[in-house]
Write a protein that holds these residues in place. Structure first.
Motif, PDB file in Angstrom:
ATOM      1  N   VAL A 183     -10.260  -1.501   5.994  1.00 21.31           N
ATOM      2  CA  VAL A 183      -9.017  -0.670   6.459  1.00 21.31           C
ATOM      3  C   VAL A 183      -9.904   0.577   7.018  1.00 21.31           C
ATOM      4  N   HIS A 184      -9.781   1.077   7.286  1.00 25.12           N
ATOM      5  CA  HIS A 184     -10.200   2.592   8.381  1.00 25.12           C
ATOM      6  C   HIS A 184      -8.198   3.773   7.773  1.00 25.12           C
ATOM      7  N   ASP A 185      -9.202   4.565   6.765  1.00 24.97           N
ATOM      8  CA  ASP A 185      -8.473   5.433   6.785  1.00 24.97           C
ATOM      9  C   ASP A 185      -8.502   6.627   6.881  1.00 24.97           C
ATOM     10  N   ARG A 186      -8.056   7.651   6.974  1.00 28.99           N
ATOM     11  CA  ARG A 186      -7.998   8.341   7.976  1.00 28.99           C
ATOM     12  C   ARG A 186      -6.707   9.423   6.905  1.00 28.99           C
ATOM     13  N   VAL A 187      -6.769  10.418   5.799  1.00 32.94           N
ATOM     14  CA  VAL A 187      -6.557  11.459   4.885  1.00 32.94           C
ATOM     15  C   VAL A 187      -7.038  13.319   4.803  1.00 32.94           C
ATOM     16  N   VAL A 188      -5.941  13.654   4.511  1.00 30.85           N
ATOM     17  CA  VAL A 188      -6.661  15.200   3.886  1.00 30.85           C
ATOM     18  C   VAL A 188      -5.864  15.178   3.085  1.00 30.85           C
ATOM     19  N   CYS A 189      -7.720  15.600   2.140  1.00 32.97           N
ATOM     20  CA  CYS A 189      -7.666  15.607   0.906  1.00 32.97           C
ATOM     21  C   CYS A 189      -7.983  17.414   0.785  1.00 32.97           C
ATOM     22  N   ALA A 197     -13.443   3.964   6.091  1.00 27.91           N
ATOM     23  CA  ALA A 197     -13.873   2.013   5.815  1.00 27.91           C
ATOM     24  C   ALA A 197     -14.264   1.550   4.809  1.00 27.91           C
ATOM     25  N   MET A 198     -13.415   0.270   4.449  1.00 27.71           N
ATOM     26  CA  MET A 198     -13.980  -0.395   3.056  1.00 27.71           C
ATOM     27  C   MET A 198     -12.828  -1.645   4.058  1.00 27.71           C
ATOM     28  N   PRO A 199     -13.833  -2.784   2.827  1.00 29.33           N
ATOM     29  CA  PRO A 199     -12.814  -4.011   2.532  1.00 29.33           C
ATOM     30  C   PRO A 199     -11.870  -3.589   1.622  1.00 29.33           C
ATOM     31  N   VAL A 200     -10.885  -4.064   1.834  1.00 31.12           N
ATOM     32  CA  VAL A 200      -8.903  -4.414   0.923  1.00 31.12           C
ATOM     33  C   VAL A 200      -9.270  -6.093   1.049  1.00 31.12           C
ATOM     34  N   THR A 201      -9.214  -6.044  -1.064  1.00 30.48           N
ATOM     35  CA  THR A 201      -8.180  -7.161  -0.720  1.00 30.48           C
ATOM     36  C   THR A 201      -6.792  -7.019  -1.576  1.00 30.48           C
ATOM     37  N   GLN A 202      -6.150  -7.913  -0.826  1.00 31.14           N
ATOM     38  CA  GLN A 202      -4.216  -7.202  -1.337  1.00 31.14           C
ATOM     39  C   GLN A 202      -3.846  -8.847  -1.939  1.00 31.14           C
ATOM     40  N   ILE A 203      -3.318  -8.663  -3.489  1.00 33.83           N
ATOM     41  CA  ILE A 203      -2.619 -10.092  -3.743  1.00 33.83           C
ATOM     42  C   ILE A 203      -0.578 -10.165  -4.074  1.00 33.83           C
ATOM     43  N   TRP A 204      -0.591 -10.173  -2.716  1.00 36.34           N
ATOM     44  CA  TRP A 204       1.131 -10.963  -2.478  1.00 36.34           C
ATOM     45  C   TRP A 204       1.818 -11.935  -3.493  1.00 36.34           C
ATOM     46  N   VAL A 205       2.862 -11.630  -3.694  1.00 35.20           N
ATOM     47  CA  VAL A 205       3.292 -12.898  -4.097  1.00 35.20           C
ATOM     48  C   VAL A 205       4.858 -12.610  -3.776  1.00 35.20           C
ATOM     49  N   GLU A 206       5.670 -14.086  -3.588  1.00 39.00           N
ATOM     50  CA  GLU A 206       6.699 -14.195  -3.197  1.00 39.00           C
ATOM     51  C   GLU A 206       8.506 -14.243  -3.717  1.00 39.00           C
ATOM     52  N   GLU A 207       9.253 -13.155  -3.991  1.00 43.23           N
ATOM     53  CA  GLU A 207       9.595 -13.443  -4.574  1.00 43.23           C
ATOM     54  C   GLU A 207      11.512 -13.001  -4.034  1.00 43.23           C
ATOM     55  N   GLN A 208      12.508 -13.422  -3.875  1.00 45.46           N
ATOM     56  CA  GLN A 208      13.843 -13.536  -3.602  1.00 45.46           C
ATOM     57  C   GLN A 208      13.741 -12.893  -2.189  1.00 45.46           C
ATOM     58  N   PRO A 220     -16.686  -1.691  -1.676  1.00 43.34           N
ATOM     59  CA  PRO A 220     -17.631  -0.243  -1.220  1.00 43.34           C
ATOM     60  C   PRO A 220     -16.448   0.427  -0.502  1.00 43.34           C
ATOM     61  N   ALA A 221     -17.030   1.613   0.109  1.00 38.65           N
ATOM     62  CA  ALA A 221     -17.061   2.449   0.949  1.00 38.65           C
ATOM     63  C   ALA A 221     -17.843   2.332   2.421  1.00 38.65           C
TER      64      ALA A 221
END
Length: 222
Positions: A183-189, A197-208, A220-221
């Motif tokens: 992911v390449h993120d741009r935010v205001v904090c 920029a950092m690696p991301v892992t997401q787990i998705w499940v299918e329901e309905q 890590p960033a």
């Protein structure tokens, strides 16, 4: 297989609508279905050829499985094998997709919708995409449940400007999809614009008949 044109294209969200005689009412497509080297994008009015499936997708009755600009060679390693193309009538073909391919596209589309929900700051859209048992581990090691994750990303001093998903990959096992990307993120904090920029892992499940994220980890960033 159908020949048509791009009815609309949303470059910031990575999806569009194709029109053809074979897909009345429009055919929804995700940018990952576009068979083209480099940065994948289309423009309204562009002529294309595509294979599709009949499925409910964001109020459309058709979803494109592979799309390429008219006049180019369609088949490469990202394109569906010609064998699933079934001739319904002389000169007209429909794609009979591998269920795993449809699942991968569903996970990719849902991941893009999650990114769009972060940028819009809409808590309802974000909640809709997250499983009730959702947990997220941040790049700092904090573990957030569904409610705290939504609050952290839609309230307070953090405001999302952009999240881009690069090199997305999806592995499907039954009704579960593992999505990895950078992911390449741009935010205001606190009034300061930051980029990550950092690696991301997401787990998705299918329901309905919809995909929901049940867990994720960032970092890590870089």
């Amino acid at each position: 297989m159908a020949t048509g044109k791009v009815l609309e294209w949303h470059d910031d969200e990575g999806w569009g609508v194709l029109s053809s005689e074979r897909t009345p009412g429009g055919c929804w497509m995700h940018y990952s279905a576009l068979v083209e080297d480099g940065y994948r994008r289309l423009a309204a009015g562009e002529q294309v050829r595509f294979v599709w499936e009949s499925v409910d997708q964001d109020d459309y009755s058709f979803r494109a499985e592979a799309v390429w600009p008219a006049g180019t060679e369609p088949f490469d390693e990202r394109c569906p094998d010609p064998d699933p193309l079934v001739e319904e009538a002389p000169g007209w073909y429909a794609y009979v997709p591998d269920p795993a391919d449809a699942a991968r596209h569903g996970v990719l589309a849902s991941a893009e919708q999650r990114s769009a929900a972060l940028v819009s700051g809409d808590p309802d859209n974000l909640l809709h995409l997250l499983h009730p048992n959702f947990t997220w581990t941040t790049h700092r090691g904090d573990v957030l449940d569904r409610a705290s994750y939504v609050r952290a990303n839609t309230e307070g001093s953090l405001r999302w400007l952009e999240q881009r998903l690069d090199d997305p990959r999806v592995v499907i096992v039954g009704s579960t999809g593992v999505h990895t990307c950078v992911v390449h993120d741009r935010v205001v904090c606190d009034g300061v614009e930051l980029t990550f920029a950092m690696p991301v892992t997401q787990i998705w499940v299918e329901e309905q008949d919809r995909w929901r994220c049940v867990a994720g980890h960032a970092g890590p960033a870089r």
